[in-house]
Enzyme design. Structure first.
Site, short mmCIF file in Angstrom:
data_model
loop_
_atom_site.label_atom_id
_atom_site.label_comp_id
_atom_site.label_asym_id
_atom_site.label_seq_id
_atom_site.Cartn_x
_atom_site.Cartn_y
_atom_site.Cartn_z
N SER A 89 0.85 -1.19 0.00
CA SER A 89 0.00 0.00 0.00
C SER A 89 0.89 1.23 0.00
O SER A 89 1.87 1.30 0.75
CB SER A 89 -0.91 0.02 1.23
OG SER A 89 -1.74 1.17 1.20
N GLU A 90 0.54 2.22 -0.85
CA GLU A 90 1.41 3.39 -0.98
C GLU A 90 1.39 4.33 0.21
O GLU A 90 2.11 5.31 0.23
CB GLU A 90 1.09 4.16 -2.28
CG GLU A 90 -0.33 4.57 -2.46
CD GLU A 90 -1.12 3.57 -3.30
OE1 GLU A 90 -1.92 4.01 -4.13
OE2 GLU A 90 -0.95 2.35 -3.10
N ASN A 91 0.56 4.01 1.23
CA ASN A 91 0.66 4.79 2.47
C ASN A 91 1.64 4.16 3.45
O ASN A 91 1.83 4.65 4.55
CB ASN A 91 -0.71 4.98 3.13
CG ASN A 91 -1.34 3.66 3.54
OD1 ASN A 91 -1.20 2.66 2.85
ND2 ASN A 91 -2.05 3.66 4.66
#
Length: 244
Positions: free
Chosen positions: A70-72
């Protein structure tokens, strides 16, 4: 012209055929996600985009392990959290509470984007508004839509992943093809798509064109072609989509 002077309106056969096709039952979004889950490699690092792709973790085959990115800042996401399991400090990029698999890790968001850009993702699965016959992708803005749209990290993910799968409906709500000869919406990436999974078919993007691999139950290759904006390559008897 009939004898009463009234002109008969003749509807072209292909228009009638298209309307019949549009009325046929299709796969649900969850079924598209379930079919896409079967494309993921055991041990792979995989990013899931918004919409249909974000449902995939719930349908991962039990015999394989996939490290969802996940890009977070998460690597090793599991399925979405069920009611009562939620930890709102543990969410994906859509701010949806998720579970973790053993060995999961957290890191800075900048590092997450470096993973996307640096070719470290084995597979990315994104939604789409249009895919061209050359594998160009448009997935962040529909012209004239009220929402201004935001490309976010989609461009980096589309360019950086080793394999890109697009999950989407085969046509728009108005029946227009979303698989087209040339994208007319703002582009996300050029020649980046490897496989398209829709509510009607599985299609592989190859240098020679779009190869029809599977069709949804109750559909034929000819019917799928009617709702596709570019000629599909059919090399054999096309099997129905398999979910197991």
């Amino acid at each position: 012209m009939p004898g009463n002077g009234i002109h008969e309106k003749v509807i072209p056969r292909d228009v009638i055929q298209q309307k019949v096709m549009l009325a046929k039952p299709r796969l649900a979004r969850e079924q598209i996600a379930q079919r896409a889950a079967r494309e993921l490699p055991d041990g792979g690092y995989v990013n899931l985009g918004w919409g249909i792709p974000n449902l995939i973790a719930d349908y991962l085959p039990k015999e394989i392990t996939v490290y969802f990115h996940s890009e977070n800042g998460i690597l090793g996401m599991g399925r979405r959290a069920k009611s009562g399991e939620e930890d709102f400090d543990q969410v994906d990029a859509m701010k949806v509470p998720v579970t973790l698999i053993p060995g999961a890790s957290f890191f800075h968001q900048a590092d997450a984007h470096l993973m996307s850009r640096g070719g470290h993702l084995d597979v990315a699965v994104l939604g789409g508004f249009q895919v061209s016959e050359k594998g160009d992708l448009s997935n962040w803005k529909i012209p004239d839509a009220k929402d201004s749209g935001g490309i976010g990290g989609a461009m980096d993910i589309a360019a950086g992943a080793k394999t890109l799968i697009v999950c989407m409906e085969h046509t728009t709500k108005d029946g227009a093809p979303k698989i087209v000869k040339k994208c007319t919406y703002p582009l996300t990436g050029l020649a980046c798509v490897d496989t398209i999974i829709t509510d009607l078919a599985v299609i592989d993007v190859k240098p020679e064109g779009l190869i029809l691999r599977e069709v949804a139950r109750g559909w034929t290759a000819e019917e799928v072609q009617v709702l596709t904006g570019v000629q599909l390559i059919v090399r054999q008897q096309i099997p129905e989509m398999s979910f197991a």
